[in-house]
Design a protein around this motif. Structure first.
Motif, PDB file in Angstrom:
ATOM      1  N   ILE A  21      43.093 -16.862  52.582  1.00 33.67           N
ATOM      2  CA  ILE A  21      42.584 -17.330  51.428  1.00 33.67           C
ATOM      3  C   ILE A  21      41.974 -16.027  50.828  1.00 33.67           C
ATOM      4  CG2 ILE A  21      41.141 -18.732  49.927  1.00 33.67           C
ATOM      5  CD1 ILE A  21      40.974 -20.728  52.898  1.00 33.67           C
ATOM      6  N   ASP A  22      42.897 -15.713  49.825  1.00 32.96           N
ATOM      7  CA  ASP A  22      42.450 -14.221  49.033  1.00 32.96           C
ATOM      8  C   ASP A  22      41.812 -14.763  47.618  1.00 32.96           C
ATOM      9  OD1 ASP A  22      43.236 -12.188  50.945  1.00 32.96           O
ATOM     10  OD2 ASP A  22      45.420 -12.678  50.369  1.00 32.96           O
ATOM     11  N   LEU A  23      40.756 -14.120  47.368  1.00 36.66           N
ATOM     12  CA  LEU A  23      40.193 -14.242  46.169  1.00 36.66           C
ATOM     13  C   LEU A  23      39.801 -12.873  45.527  1.00 36.66           C
ATOM     14  CD1 LEU A  23      39.034 -16.688  47.902  1.00 36.66           C
ATOM     15  CD2 LEU A  23      37.206 -16.904  46.371  1.00 36.66           C
ATOM     16  N   LYS A  25      32.635 -24.802  44.972  1.00 33.50           N
ATOM     17  CA  LYS A  25      31.260 -25.051  44.901  1.00 33.50           C
ATOM     18  C   LYS A  25      30.556 -23.806  45.375  1.00 33.50           C
ATOM     19  CE  LYS A  25      32.287 -29.723  46.837  1.00 33.50           C
ATOM     20  NZ  LYS A  25      31.988 -30.687  48.109  1.00 33.50           N
ATOM     21  N   LYS A  26      31.430 -22.921  46.034  1.00 37.37           N
ATOM     22  CA  LYS A  26      30.758 -21.714  46.412  1.00 37.37           C
ATOM     23  C   LYS A  26      31.197 -20.475  45.196  1.00 37.37           C
ATOM     24  CE  LYS A  26      30.379 -18.216  50.353  1.00 37.37           C
ATOM     25  NZ  LYS A  26      30.778 -17.892  51.312  1.00 37.37           N
ATOM     26  N   HIS A  27      32.343 -20.707  44.704  1.00 41.57           N
ATOM     27  CA  HIS A  27      32.826 -19.506  43.812  1.00 41.57           C
ATOM     28  C   HIS A  27      33.192 -20.374  42.445  1.00 41.57           C
ATOM     29  CE1 HIS A  27      32.851 -16.515  47.041  1.00 41.57           C
ATOM     30  NE2 HIS A  27      33.462 -17.537  47.831  1.00 41.57           N
ATOM     31  N   ALA A  28      32.204 -20.579  41.605  1.00 38.89           N
ATOM     32  CA  ALA A  28      32.360 -21.266  40.228  1.00 38.89           C
ATOM     33  C   ALA A  28      33.271 -20.493  39.405  1.00 38.89           C
ATOM     34  CB  ALA A  28      30.895 -21.165  39.572  1.00 38.89           C
ATOM     35  N   GLY A  29      33.566 -19.231  39.671  1.00 39.45           N
ATOM     36  CA  GLY A  29      34.714 -18.708  38.629  1.00 39.45           C
ATOM     37  C   GLY A  29      36.064 -18.832  38.878  1.00 39.45           C
ATOM     38  N   ILE A  30      36.214 -19.689  39.999  1.00 41.64           N
ATOM     39  CA  ILE A  30      37.578 -20.212  40.242  1.00 41.64           C
ATOM     40  C   ILE A  30      38.095 -21.257  39.204  1.00 41.64           C
ATOM     41  CG2 ILE A  30      38.984 -21.650  41.925  1.00 41.64           C
ATOM     42  CD1 ILE A  30      37.401 -20.486  43.989  1.00 41.64           C
ATOM     43  N   GLY A  31      36.987 -21.656  38.630  1.00 41.82           N
ATOM     44  CA  GLY A  31      37.276 -22.779  37.301  1.00 41.82           C
ATOM     45  C   GLY A  31      37.201 -22.258  36.147  1.00 41.82           C
ATOM     46  N   ILE A  48      37.888 -15.949  38.871  1.00 38.35           N
ATOM     47  CA  ILE A  48      38.255 -15.632  40.092  1.00 38.35           C
ATOM     48  C   ILE A  48      39.855 -16.210  40.363  1.00 38.35           C
ATOM     49  CG2 ILE A  48      37.961 -15.808  42.801  1.00 38.35           C
ATOM     50  CD1 ILE A  48      34.933 -15.857  41.777  1.00 38.35           C
ATOM     51  N   SER A  49      40.855 -15.377  40.814  1.00 40.41           N
ATOM     52  CA  SER A  49      42.102 -15.918  41.197  1.00 40.41           C
ATOM     53  C   SER A  49      42.136 -15.868  42.553  1.00 40.41           C
ATOM     54  CB  SER A  49      43.392 -14.846  40.725  1.00 40.41           C
ATOM     55  OG  SER A  49      42.950 -14.539  39.222  1.00 40.41           O
ATOM     56  N   THR A  50      42.887 -16.894  42.811  1.00 37.96           N
ATOM     57  CA  THR A  50      43.130 -17.216  44.381  1.00 37.96           C
ATOM     58  C   THR A  50      44.493 -17.313  44.920  1.00 37.96           C
ATOM     59  OG1 THR A  50      43.359 -19.620  44.113  1.00 37.96           O
ATOM     60  CG2 THR A  50      41.221 -18.736  44.440  1.00 37.96           C
ATOM     61  N   ASN A  51      44.885 -16.874  46.260  1.00 37.13           N
ATOM     62  CA  ASN A  51      46.143 -17.053  46.595  1.00 37.13           C
ATOM     63  C   ASN A  51      46.087 -17.601  48.149  1.00 37.13           C
ATOM     64  OD1 ASN A  51      48.743 -16.736  47.220  1.00 37.13           O
ATOM     65  ND2 ASN A  51      48.607 -14.765  48.036  1.00 37.13           N
ATOM     66  N   ILE A  52      46.386 -18.639  48.648  1.00 38.81           N
ATOM     67  CA  ILE A  52      46.224 -19.510  49.945  1.00 38.81           C
ATOM     68  C   ILE A  52      47.652 -19.424  50.475  1.00 38.81           C
ATOM     69  CG2 ILE A  52      45.544 -21.379  51.046  1.00 38.81           C
ATOM     70  CD1 ILE A  52      43.692 -21.968  48.737  1.00 38.81           C
ATOM     71  N   THR A  53      47.848 -18.563  51.625  1.00 40.21           N
ATOM     72  CA  THR A  53      49.284 -18.652  52.502  1.00 40.21           C
ATOM     73  C   THR A  53      48.909 -18.757  53.836  1.00 40.21           C
ATOM     74  OG1 THR A  53      48.809 -16.316  52.676  1.00 40.21           O
ATOM     75  CG2 THR A  53      49.967 -16.942  50.741  1.00 40.21           C
TER      76      THR A  53
END
Length: 800
Positions: free
Chosen positions: A156-158, A204-210, A219-224
């Protein structure tokens, strides 16, 4: 008690060290490249150490040998024909567990470069080819529909307002754990669905995702999937290596089949079942993949899946003029059309109007004829054999013309086609054609032939004609091939004597020009021609003509004389004409060199006088005359001596040329010139007058071959003794002496007396070698003696 335990541990430890040295071979070698004999030898060595296959696996794992390499070794051992199952410590039910992340496929039987297995069903060799890899790639991106399960590792990359990377492994309960977030259940989720769920939990931990994308706090995410899990798959039934295999979760049914070596000769290629949770969820038809490239039923595997390969259904054999002969498996109800699609259709030489089918009909076989038009309705049954024949190797509208025509070959037989029409199609006959007779060879159903003669001249003049039939062969002959080759022979005083091909209206000047012209000294007024006779007389052999010719080969204005075939022309030389002839004198004369003979009666004494006479050092008794001849008599002398003789190398080398030495007495010749001993010289003669020698050469079978000073009182044996004496191999009866003038004398005998040649300065003494004779062994002597004794007893019994 403690001592016994320590001793036991010690021996176990030592044995493990010795055995693990052998395990290093598996780790470092390419097992697929080993022969069956090498595998059997290695397995026998392991068994001698007292280890089973299970113990081998345990020790190999401890030494860092990969599970795939151990599994490959087990498959090779399992496939050995020369090792029984008890010795291998394996049974048919023994599962083979393998982690195939490193190697795929049964590699025991590499078929690259080998002859195809013609007794196996179609597709059997496909799974034996170690050059084909069915390993699913783990380096490509995992698809969004990939189903996550225990053992997978997620990354999980943030990045953006916050940069952090989480790695989480799915545990047995299907959860991943992220610090500050807790457990997230992802088992059974697709990768796409798992991304949404994990992103929601991370908010819940990184509000910047929303946060909005244009916000500084976004905050951008990439899940592989960073590491995929392995699944346990059971492969059972009619496969080459059944068992339980550990495969990566991207593996499909085809991947698993390749690991197990594919179906064996009893297995089906048409219905491979994928059983999941006690239900058949898919069926793979391998023919669809091999023939069409479709992968219907080639599902990805999950943990505890079962692949079931049952026995084959209906096997059908195809032979003859088809693109892929072999054995094919058909399902119930499939027709001849389906089979044709499987073997790829027919070759260009196939006879498709009628196909021959052999079928088992209860207790015996029957033959059926099937038309290609009925293929879609004709149902194939188990055991059928299809034979596709080739078209006949014959033509139904062909005629052939051979020989002396401009365009020989095959032609189409047109309606009402005649022989003259065929010759015109071939652009007519050549000038070399024999016009009197030609032949048509006519075939009747390849069982009977008939010759039809005709006149080529009459056909071309339209005086007659012949209607042609199918497969007629017309032969036009070469007129020169029907008679003896016509030549003329030219010899004598021409520059290039040769046998020439006869040409009509050839005159004598033409012949001389073709032969390179007249030699210097040729007599143009004395040319003889010998001609064959045809007058029926047995007394006269040939007719002779004597002609004259212009030396400049000018045209003859008078009545020309034409040469006829087989004439022999001989150009004579002028009377008394001769080219210069040379002789040579070397050695102890005042003016050595080559001299031209002045007349035919010039002798040796004349040559010495012309050379200024002898010097004071001339050794007259050693003088030799060398002459070129056709047959060298020294050859006969040398080759009459046994081939084992030693010391004749010098004479043998000399005898190879066509020059021989003539022994002369130059002292007597100079005292009495013109006597019989004063030989008349011939062209090429060479007179050699040596200087006085004071030694005698001794060679051959003596202890020390050497030069010995000449002494008048010495006999031959004295010179031999001066060279160390005879060896044991010396053949004394064949000693010969070669004197300086070329004369040769040998040992002679009279009654019990032996006479040795007298020696002179410069002489060479040769002692040859005895011919080795084989001695009979004691056993051979006893055998002959016993045979004679037995024969004597038989004769005695018969006479009494």
């Amino acid at each position: 008690m403690n001592k016994k335990f320590l001793v036991t541990i010690y021996f176990v430890f030592i044995s493990a060290i010795v055995f693990t040295q052998g395990l290093g071979d598996i780790k470092n070698l390419d097992i697929s490249s080993l022969s069956d004999e090498q595998i059997a030898t290695y397995w026998g060595r392991i068994q001698k150490e007292g280890y089973s296959m299970s113990q081998l696996e345990t020790l190999a794992k401890a030494q860092g040998v990969s599970a795939s390499k151990v599994a490959e070794f087990k498959r090779r051992v399992y496939g050995l024909n020369t090792v029984d199952k008890q010795a291998k410590n394996l049974t048919d039910s023994t599962p083979i567990t393998s982690d195939v992340s490193e190697a795929y496929g049964v590699q025991a039987d590499k078929v690259i470069g080998k002859k195809k297995n013609t007794n196996a069903p179609f597709g059997y060799d496909f799974f034996n080819n170690s050059k084909i890899s069915f390993t699913p790639s783990v380096n490509i991106a995992v698809p969004d529909n990939y189903q996550i399960g225990p053992g997978d590792e997620l990354m999980i990359d943030l990045w953006g307002a916050s940069e952090i990377t989480y790695t989480a492994r799915v545990d047995r309960r299907g959860n991943i754990k992220i610090n500050g977030v807790g457990f997230i259940y992802v088992n059974g989720f697709s990768l796409e669905a798992a991304r949404k769920k994990i992103s929601t939990k991370l908010k819940k931990k990184h509000a910047g995702i929303g946060a909005p994308k244009d916000s500084y706090s976004h905050i951008s995410t990439n899940i592989t999937v960073s590491k995929i899990r392995t699944v346990q798959v059971n492969i059972i039934g009619e496969v080459k290596a059944p068992g339980t295999y550990a495969l990566n979760s991207l593996s499909t049914v085809l991947n698993a089949l390749y690991v197990a070596g594919g179906p064996n000769k009893m297995g089906t290629f048409r219905e491979v079942k994928l059983v999941r949770k006690n239900e058949t969820i898919a069926t793979l038809d391998i023919y669809d993949y091999l023939l069409d490239g479709t992968q219907k039923g080639n599902f990805k595997l999950q943990d505890q899946d079962v692949l079931l390969v049952g026995p084959y259904q209906n096997l059908v054999t195809v032979e003859g003029a088809v693109k892929r002969t072999g054995i094919y498996e058909l399902k119930e109800g499939q027709t001849l059309s389906d089979l044709i699609a499987y073997f790829g259709g027919f070759t260009s030489k196939a006879y498709t109007d009628l196909l021959i089918l052999e079928r088992l009909d209860g207790t015996q076989k029957v033959v059926k004829e099937v038309k290609l038009s009925e293929a879609s309705q004709f149902e194939i049954k188990a055991g059928d054999k299809i034979l596709v024949q080739e078209v006949l190797d014959r033509y139904k509208n062909k005629v052939t013309v051979l020989g002396e025509v401009y365009r020989p070959g095959n032609y189409e037989l047109l309606p009402n086609m005649t022989l003259r029409g065929l010759l015109l199609k071939a652009d007519g006959i050549t000038p070399e054609a024999f016009l009197t007779r030609g032949i048509i060879t006519r075939n009747y159903d390849n069982t009977y032939q008939e010759n039809i003669p005709f006149s080529v001249a009459a056909i071309l003049a339209e005086k007659t004609d012949i209607d042609l039939q199918n497969n007629d062969v017309v032969q036009i002959f070469n007129k020169d091939n029907l008679r003896e080759p016509r030549t003329i022979l030219v010899q004598g005083a021409v520059n290039k004597p040769d046998t020439l091909a006869f040409v009509s209206k050839m005159q004598i000047e033409d012949v001389i020009a073709l032969s390179g012209g007249l030699k210097e000294g040729a007599d143009p007024n004395n040319i003889t021609i010998s001609r064959r006779l045809k007058d029926g007389s047995f007394k006269t052999l040939s007719k002779l003509f004597t002609l004259s010719s212009e030396t400049n080969l000018a045209l003859n204005n008078g009545t020309p004389f034409y040469i006829e075939p087989f004439d022999q022309i001989n150009v004579r030389s002028l009377k008394g004409y001769a080219a210069q002839q040379y002789v040579k004198v070397t050695g102890q004369v005042n003016y050595s060199g080559a001299y031209v003979l002045e007349n035919k009666n010039e002798r040796i004494s004349d040559l010495v006088k012309r050379a200024g006479g002898l010097t004071e050092f001339a050794y007259l008794k050693g003088a030799t005359l060398f002459r070129k001849i056709e047959d060298n008599p020294i050859k006969k002398l040398i080759y009459n001596v046994e081939s084992e003789d030693v010391g004749v190398d010098k004479l043998k080398e000399f005898s190879k040329s066509n020059v021989t030495s003539i022994g002369i007495d130059l002292e007597k010749i100079m005292q009495n010139p013109g006597a019989d001993s004063d030989l008349i010289l011939l062209e090429g003669d060479e007179l050699v007058i040596p200087e006085i020698k004071e030694t005698v050469q001794v060679s051959g079978e003596v202890l020390v071959p050497s030069l010995v000073k000449y002494r008048k009182e010495y006999r031959l044996k004295d010179y031999v003794n001066s060279s160390g004496g005879f060896t044991d191999a010396a053949k004394k009866s064949k000693i010969f002496v070669r004197y300086s003038n070329g004369q040769i004398k040998t040992v002679s005998r009279f009654l019990f007396f032996t006479f040795y040649p007298k020696l002179a300065p410069g002489a060479d003494v040769f002692i040859p070698t005895k011919v080795a004779k084989e001695k009979m062994s004691t056993q051979e002597v006893l055998g002959i003696t016993s045979s004679i004794a037995t024969l004597a007893l038989i004769i005695r019994s018969l006479t009494q």
